[in-house]
Design a protein around this motif. Structure first.
Motif, PDB file in Angstrom:
ATOM      1  N   GLY A 526       0.792  -1.224   0.000  1.00 24.19           N
ATOM      2  CA  GLY A 526       0.000   0.000   0.000  1.00 24.19           C
ATOM      3  C   GLY A 526       0.821   1.268   0.000  1.00 24.19           C
ATOM      4  O   GLY A 526       0.276   2.353   0.181  1.00 24.19           O
ATOM      5  N   ARG A 527       2.143   1.159  -0.214  1.00 29.86           N
ATOM      6  CA  ARG A 527       3.016   2.327  -0.204  1.00 29.86           C
ATOM      7  C   ARG A 527       3.784   2.413  -1.523  1.00 29.86           C
ATOM      8  O   ARG A 527       3.986   1.400  -2.192  1.00 29.86           O
ATOM      9  CB  ARG A 527       4.031   2.244   0.939  1.00 29.86           C
ATOM     10  N   VAL A 528       4.210   3.614  -1.881  1.00 28.26           N
ATOM     11  CA  VAL A 528       5.125   3.769  -3.000  1.00 28.26           C
ATOM     12  C   VAL A 528       6.528   3.854  -2.416  1.00 28.26           C
ATOM     13  O   VAL A 528       6.834   4.736  -1.596  1.00 28.26           O
ATOM     14  CB  VAL A 528       4.815   5.033  -3.828  1.00 28.26           C
ATOM     15  N   LEU A 529       7.381   2.912  -2.794  1.00 33.16           N
ATOM     16  CA  LEU A 529       8.716   2.785  -2.227  1.00 33.16           C
ATOM     17  C   LEU A 529       9.778   3.032  -3.294  1.00 33.16           C
ATOM     18  O   LEU A 529       9.581   2.707  -4.464  1.00 33.16           O
ATOM     19  CB  LEU A 529       8.911   1.374  -1.647  1.00 33.16           C
ATOM     20  N   GLU A 530      10.899   3.585  -2.866  1.00 32.01           N
ATOM     21  CA  GLU A 530      12.038   3.773  -3.770  1.00 32.01           C
ATOM     22  C   GLU A 530      13.107   2.740  -3.446  1.00 32.01           C
ATOM     23  O   GLU A 530      13.535   2.606  -2.295  1.00 32.01           O
ATOM     24  CB  GLU A 530      12.622   5.184  -3.620  1.00 32.01           C
ATOM     25  N   PHE A 531      13.512   1.998  -4.464  1.00 33.28           N
ATOM     26  CA  PHE A 531      14.528   0.960  -4.282  1.00 33.28           C
ATOM     27  C   PHE A 531      15.901   1.615  -4.123  1.00 33.28           C
ATOM     28  O   PHE A 531      16.290   2.486  -4.907  1.00 33.28           O
ATOM     29  CB  PHE A 531      14.537   0.025  -5.491  1.00 33.28           C
ATOM     30  N   VAL A 532      16.646   1.187  -3.090  1.00 38.97           N
ATOM     31  CA  VAL A 532      17.966   1.752  -2.808  1.00 38.97           C
ATOM     32  C   VAL A 532      19.076   0.760  -3.172  1.00 38.97           C
ATOM     33  O   VAL A 532      19.958   1.055  -3.970  1.00 38.97           O
ATOM     34  CB  VAL A 532      18.085   2.166  -1.323  1.00 38.97           C
ATOM     35  N   ARG A 533      19.005  -0.458  -2.592  1.00 40.00           N
ATOM     36  CA  ARG A 533      20.053  -1.451  -2.877  1.00 40.00           C
ATOM     37  C   ARG A 533      19.607  -2.811  -2.351  1.00 40.00           C
ATOM     38  O   ARG A 533      18.645  -2.923  -1.591  1.00 40.00           O
ATOM     39  CB  ARG A 533      21.369  -1.051  -2.197  1.00 40.00           C
ATOM     40  N   THR A 534      20.319  -3.837  -2.778  1.00 42.88           N
ATOM     41  CA  THR A 534      20.153  -5.168  -2.189  1.00 42.88           C
ATOM     42  C   THR A 534      21.400  -5.491  -1.384  1.00 42.88           C
ATOM     43  O   THR A 534      22.517  -5.137  -1.759  1.00 42.88           O
ATOM     44  CB  THR A 534      19.947  -6.249  -3.267  1.00 42.88           C
ATOM     45  N   GLN A 535      21.184  -6.170  -0.275  1.00 42.92           N
ATOM     46  CA  GLN A 535      22.291  -6.562   0.589  1.00 42.92           C
ATOM     47  C   GLN A 535      21.835  -7.724   1.459  1.00 42.92           C
ATOM     48  O   GLN A 535      20.778  -7.660   2.091  1.00 42.92           O
ATOM     49  CB  GLN A 535      22.717  -5.379   1.471  1.00 42.92           C
ATOM     50  N   ASP A 536      22.623  -8.800   1.465  1.00 44.29           N
ATOM     51  CA  ASP A 536      22.322  -9.976   2.305  1.00 44.29           C
ATOM     52  C   ASP A 536      20.897 -10.487   2.065  1.00 44.29           C
ATOM     53  O   ASP A 536      20.123 -10.696   3.000  1.00 44.29           O
ATOM     54  CB  ASP A 536      22.515  -9.641   3.793  1.00 44.29           C
ATOM     55  N   MET A 537      20.538 -10.682   0.787  1.00 49.11           N
ATOM     56  CA  MET A 537      19.230 -11.217   0.400  1.00 49.11           C
ATOM     57  C   MET A 537      18.066 -10.363   0.924  1.00 49.11           C
ATOM     58  O   MET A 537      16.993 -10.871   1.228  1.00 49.11           O
ATOM     59  CB  MET A 537      19.070 -12.664   0.861  1.00 49.11           C
ATOM     60  N   ALA A 538      18.289  -9.052   1.029  1.00 49.72           N
ATOM     61  CA  ALA A 538      17.219  -8.130   1.401  1.00 49.72           C
ATOM     62  C   ALA A 538      17.244  -6.946   0.446  1.00 49.72           C
ATOM     63  O   ALA A 538      18.314  -6.525  -0.016  1.00 49.72           O
ATOM     64  CB  ALA A 538      17.377  -7.650   2.839  1.00 49.72           C
ATOM     65  N   ALA A 539      16.065  -6.427   0.137  1.00 45.42           N
ATOM     66  CA  ALA A 539      15.942  -5.234  -0.687  1.00 45.42           C
ATOM     67  C   ALA A 539      15.672  -4.053   0.236  1.00 45.42           C
ATOM     68  O   ALA A 539      14.656  -4.040   0.941  1.00 45.42           O
ATOM     69  CB  ALA A 539      14.810  -5.394  -1.692  1.00 45.42           C
ATOM     70  N   TYR A 540      16.583  -3.094   0.247  1.00 41.38           N
ATOM     71  CA  TYR A 540      16.431  -1.929   1.121  1.00 41.38           C
ATOM     72  C   TYR A 540      15.766  -0.798   0.345  1.00 41.38           C
ATOM     73  O   TYR A 540      16.125  -0.507  -0.803  1.00 41.38           O
ATOM     74  CB  TYR A 540      17.783  -1.492   1.677  1.00 41.38           C
ATOM     75  N   VAL A 541      14.780  -0.166   0.999  1.00 41.14           N
ATOM     76  CA  VAL A 541      13.980   0.856   0.341  1.00 41.14           C
ATOM     77  C   VAL A 541      13.808   2.052   1.263  1.00 41.14           C
ATOM     78  O   VAL A 541      14.117   1.985   2.458  1.00 41.14           O
ATOM     79  CB  VAL A 541      12.580   0.297  -0.045  1.00 41.14           C
ATOM     80  N   LYS A 542      13.296   3.118   0.700  1.00 46.59           N
ATOM     81  CA  LYS A 542      12.871   4.264   1.496  1.00 46.59           C
ATOM     82  C   LYS A 542      11.562   4.779   0.911  1.00 46.59           C
ATOM     83  O   LYS A 542      11.186   4.407  -0.210  1.00 46.59           O
ATOM     84  CB  LYS A 542      13.925   5.365   1.491  1.00 46.59           C
ATOM     85  N   LYS A 543      10.862   5.580   1.658  1.00 46.33           N
ATOM     86  CA  LYS A 543       9.590   6.115   1.187  1.00 46.33           C
ATOM     87  C   LYS A 543       9.854   7.006  -0.021  1.00 46.33           C
ATOM     88  O   LYS A 543      10.745   7.871   0.010  1.00 46.33           O
ATOM     89  CB  LYS A 543       8.909   6.903   2.300  1.00 46.33           C
ATOM     90  N   ALA A 544       9.093   6.794  -1.099  1.00 43.86           N
ATOM     91  CA  ALA A 544       9.323   7.525  -2.336  1.00 43.86           C
ATOM     92  C   ALA A 544       8.695   8.914  -2.262  1.00 43.86           C
ATOM     93  O   ALA A 544       7.681   9.124  -1.584  1.00 43.86           O
ATOM     94  CB  ALA A 544       8.755   6.756  -3.511  1.00 43.86           C
ATOM     95  N   THR A 545       9.293   9.845  -2.966  1.00 51.59           N
ATOM     96  CA  THR A 545       8.698  11.178  -3.080  1.00 51.59           C
ATOM     97  C   THR A 545       7.677  11.213  -4.213  1.00 51.59           C
ATOM     98  O   THR A 545       6.806  12.077  -4.241  1.00 51.59           O
ATOM     99  CB  THR A 545       9.792  12.224  -3.347  1.00 51.59           C
ATOM    100  N   LYS A 546       7.782  10.257  -5.154  1.00 53.23           N
ATOM    101  CA  LYS A 546       6.808  10.172  -6.247  1.00 53.23           C
ATOM    102  C   LYS A 546       5.540   9.492  -5.734  1.00 53.23           C
ATOM    103  O   LYS A 546       5.556   8.780  -4.740  1.00 53.23           O
ATOM    104  CB  LYS A 546       7.391   9.362  -7.416  1.00 53.23           C
TER     105      LYS A 546
END
Length: 828
Positions: A526-546
């Motif tokens: 239910g959120r728009v997320l911005e993809f930052v990087r993958t590390q240790d089989m995890a996708a790290y994201v932050k809240k998108a401005t779009k």
């Protein structure tokens, strides 16, 4: 399997159960009394009753009655006596609450617990010291219990097993896993009684046989007066031409208005992608509903799902957009309305979801279908007619899945060991392996003992060893790896989605994350997320401005139209074609009339006696459309088969497009259709060879083998905290596939892979039956001057794979404009 008819006197409930019911103002239903009588007589069975009718207490009181009739221990809690198997961990907590209610009065010495992948380590440790009297668990956790060295002593007192939502298990390998586990329990306690519960099964007798085997059994059908309302939310302007998703945005406000009129609404979608989209649509229309509208699907984090479920139970949420993750068993009494976005694709699914509202005896259930294209109006009316006629889909069951047997051999070897002949007899007592030959069993045994013909030199594949007449697992590393991946649920490798600032949101398939670049935005939870990087089989994201992003597409998202619903659709179309007043009276068909009338003017409407074939020439080439109404999986097989057969006589190249209603063959050169007109195209002769030749069967089988390799333990998916990537798993299973193909061609797991491709991915049985039906129908052949309303959705399916949304919209506008002009001329 004999069924027992009992005098009414035998159906009186035991006095303690009668008092417990009476204290709550309840009166036992007749079907509950029938179950109690059958269980008291030591019989197994299947209880088929409406959702919310009281199935749980029918079998639970019977199990209590059986247990209390046995000699009780002199002091302390009783041993483990009852196993309650649920297909979903989410159902376990709800089931425990229901089972706990009568224990203080009826069985105060009994203890109750649950065990699944979500059970905390401290609770599992307590159970390891002593199991409770009653345990609610999953198929996978039960199999893990069978790997314990003292399994026979710990589980030998189990006298009753109840399998909840049996229809969800019997059609897949998890159901086979349950069958094998029950055979093991029955070996330790020959008087074991097994009961299945279901609300949506078409083949009841077969379902009971699959579950209980050859035990004396009783089929109980709980018929109670319960109002079921199935209606449709009609679009204001369905239009004469429509395609998948065409009405979605138009239905946004009507859906919001329906939710506003109710206290709590469940909004069901068929896919996780669709759930994400509709959650966004609701919040866009009503921003003030943030916090009152929630999202629920299997990829969200467990804590998020539990928060949503609790909010539903307590009536704090206005609406929840959900997938099949909320289909089953969980009791949400505050739910007043159920909306089904798009066609339910099957009668059983529609009834299951309808039962989420009014989930109690005497309360009406209502489900409203929300069409996303005009043809789904017809499917909605057909679904109501089929449901009222009781035309529920049958559930087929796997036959001899050797990967499950291989896994079970290692499980039993860990759980005290086994002697081959007795285990062979035990396995053959299950429905899935009733036709297992001694040679096939020996092959499976050799495979786990020596690695088969091609892996004999690798010690890690010598998983069991004969010790003092019993096969056991001597290696602790092999034992640990086996316990870590017991089970038959195999999905694409997923990655956790985490905020950079901390906190887990859920998980998404690795294949989707692999296509993202840093800075890309996607919609999830239910959120728009911005993809930052993958590390240790995890996708790290932050809240998108779009405020927009890509919606993930999960594997296996699309459901095919069931045979029962497809037949009901064609029957309605035939009625509309013949101006049948009863068909025309359906409000859905009145709304769809402009589209159906246009189809009739430009072409024909299908009927059960005819096969509609349309031909259209465009700048792209020659379009051939056929409408068997057999579901997208069968249509994929038919399209590939017909293209191959047509090109065999005159070389040609075809592009294929399929949906649930038909398929398109597009060729640059005109195809020779003589085999279509003389019926040779529909020949079932050499069908298997032709189907395999028409597809990349080797690639399909290799893809299927990936699952088989993981279930059978050939491929290890990794340790907790260090999972292997999908690329590693694919490489490993691909290597095994090639080794077996070159050096061990008789390997039965290879044979199984090809059989599963034919039976599951291509549905060869239904494909063959469809061919036979088509061969008997009269051909209705139409030369189109413009795409018909039935043809246009197939063109859109093909365009979507090649065009952006903007270019697709431009292309569609031109095609629809030309088709509308052609329809106007045809009607004048």
């Amino acid at each position: 399997m004999p069924e027992e008819k009992r005098p009414s006197a035998a159906l009186e409930p035991p006095e303690p159960m009668e008092r417990w019911f009476a204290a709550r103002g309840w009166q036992p239903f007749q079907f509950q009394r029938e179950v109690w009588a059958a269980m008291a007589a030591g019989r197994s069975g299947l209880l088929h009753a409406t959702t919310g009718a009281g199935k749980t207490y029918a079998v639970w009181m019977g199990a209590l009655q059986r247990g209390l009739a046995l000699p009780q221990p002199s002091r302390g809690a009783s041993p483990l006596q009852v196993l309650w198997i649920t297909p979903m961990r989410a159902l376990a907590a709800d089931t425990v609450r229901a089972l706990a209610a009568p224990l203080p009065e009826l069985a105060p010495d009994w203890t109750l617990g649950q065990r699944s992948g979500d059970t905390p380590a401290a609770e599992r440790a307590r159970q390891d010291r002593r199991f409770p009297s009653v345990l609610v668990t999953t198929p996978e956790s039960l199999s893990l219990m069978l790997t314990r060295d003292g399994a026979a002593a710990e589980l030998g007192a189990v006298h009753t097993v109840i399998v909840d939502e049996w229809h969800e298990l019997m059609g897949n390998k998890r159901g086979v896993q349950v069958q094998l586990a029950l055979a093991r329990l029955a070996r330790w306690n020959p008087s074991l009684a097994v009961w299945g519960l279901s609300a949506t099964l078409g083949n009841l007798d077969e379902a009971m046989r699959v579950l209980v085997g050859e035990r004396p059994a009783t089929l109980v059908q709980g018929r109670i007066d319960k109002t079921l309302v199935i209606d449709t939310l009609l679009p204001e302007n369905p239009g004469r031409f429509s395609w998948a998703g065409h009405l979605g945005a138009q239905m946004q406000r009507p859906v919001v208005e329906e939710i506003e009129r109710s206290s709590t609404t469940l909004v069901f979608t068929n896919t996780r992608s669709q759930a994400e989209i509709w959650y966004q649509l609701l919040i866009q229309e009503r921003p003030e509903w943030a916090g009152l509208v929630a999202l629920h699907h299997g990829s969200l984090d467990k804590e998020v799902r539990e928060w949503v479920e609790l909010g539903l139970k307590e009536g704090r949420l206005k609406a929840v957009v959900a997938t099949s993750s909320l289909d089953l068993g969980v009791d949400f009494l505050p739910v007043e309305r159920v909306l089904q976005i798009g066609s339910p694709k099957g009668i059983a699914r529609l009834l299951q979801r309808a039962g989420r509202s009014g989930h109690a005896p005497g309360r009406p259930s209502r489900v409203t279908i929300v069409p996303t294209n005009t043809l789904e109006l017809v499917e909605a009316a057909a679904a109501r007619h089929a449901a009222q006629a009781g035309r529920i889909e049958r559930r087929p069951t796997p036959e001899k899945p050797l990967d499950v047997l291989v896994q079970h051999l290692v499980t039993v070897a860990l759980g005290g060991g086994f002697e081959p002949e007795s285990l062979y007899a035990e396995v053959c007592g299950t429905h899935a392996f009733r036709a297992l030959t001694r040679e096939e069993f020996q092959w499976a045994l050799d495979f786990v003992e020596k690695g088969g013909a091609s892996l004999a030199v690798y010690p890690e594949y010598h998983r069991v060893v004969l010790v003092d007449g019993l096969y056991r697992v001597p290696d602790r590393g092999i034992a640990k790896r086996h316990r870590l991946q017991v089970g038959t649920i195999v999905g694409d490798a997923s990655m956790q989605v985490k905020y950079l600032s901390g906190g887990t949101i859920g998980s998404i398939e690795e294949s989707f994350i692999a296509r993202l670049r840093p800075g890309d935005c996607f919609v999830f939870a239910g959120r728009v997320l911005e993809f930052v990087r993958t590390q240790d089989m995890a996708a790290y994201v932050k809240k998108a401005t779009k405020n927009k992003g890509i919606v993930p597409s999960w594997a296996g998202g699309r459901m095919p139209l069931s045979t029962e619903l497809a037949d009901a659709v064609v029957e309605l179309l035939a009625g509309a074609s013949a101006d049948d007043p009863s068909a025309a009276a359906a409000p859905e068909l009145q709304a769809a009339h402009p589209m159906l009338a246009t189809q009739a003017r430009l072409s024909r409407l299908p009927t059960p006696q005819t096969l509609l074939v349309e031909r259209y020439r465009s700048r792209e080439g020659e379009h051939l459309y056929l409408y068997p109404f057999a579901g997208r999986y069968v249509h994929l097989g038919l399209a590939s088969l017909f293209a191959w057969r047509l090109a065999r006589h005159a070389p040609n190249t075809f592009s294929l497009s399929v949906n649930d209603h038909g398929f398109e063959l597009l060729s640059a050169e005109p195809a020779d259709l003589s085999s279509l007109h003389d019926g040779q195209l529909f020949s079932a002769g050499h069908l298997l060879d032709d189907v395999l030749a028409s597809l990349n069967s080797s690639e399909l089988a290799q893809r299927r083998f990936r699952e088989i390799a993981r279930v059978s333990g050939l491929v290890f998916s990794g340790y907790p905290g260090a999972p292997k990537s999908m690329r590693q798993l694919q490489a490993s299973s691909g290597l095994f596939y090639e080794v077996f193909r070159k050096y061990d061609a008789s390997n039965l797991l290879l044979t199984q892979a090809q059989a599963e491709v034919l039976s599951q991915e291509l549905d060869i049985g239904r494909l063959s039956a469809t061919l036979q039906r088509l061969a008997q129908r009269r051909l209705e052949y139409v030369e189109l001057k413009a795409p018909s309303p039935f043809a246009l959705p197939l063109m859109v399916e093909r365009f979507r794979e090649k065009l952006s949304n903007e270019k697709l919209a431009d292309r569609l506008e031109r095609i629809v404009r030309d088709a509308e002009r052609c329809a106007d001329r045809a009607g004048s």
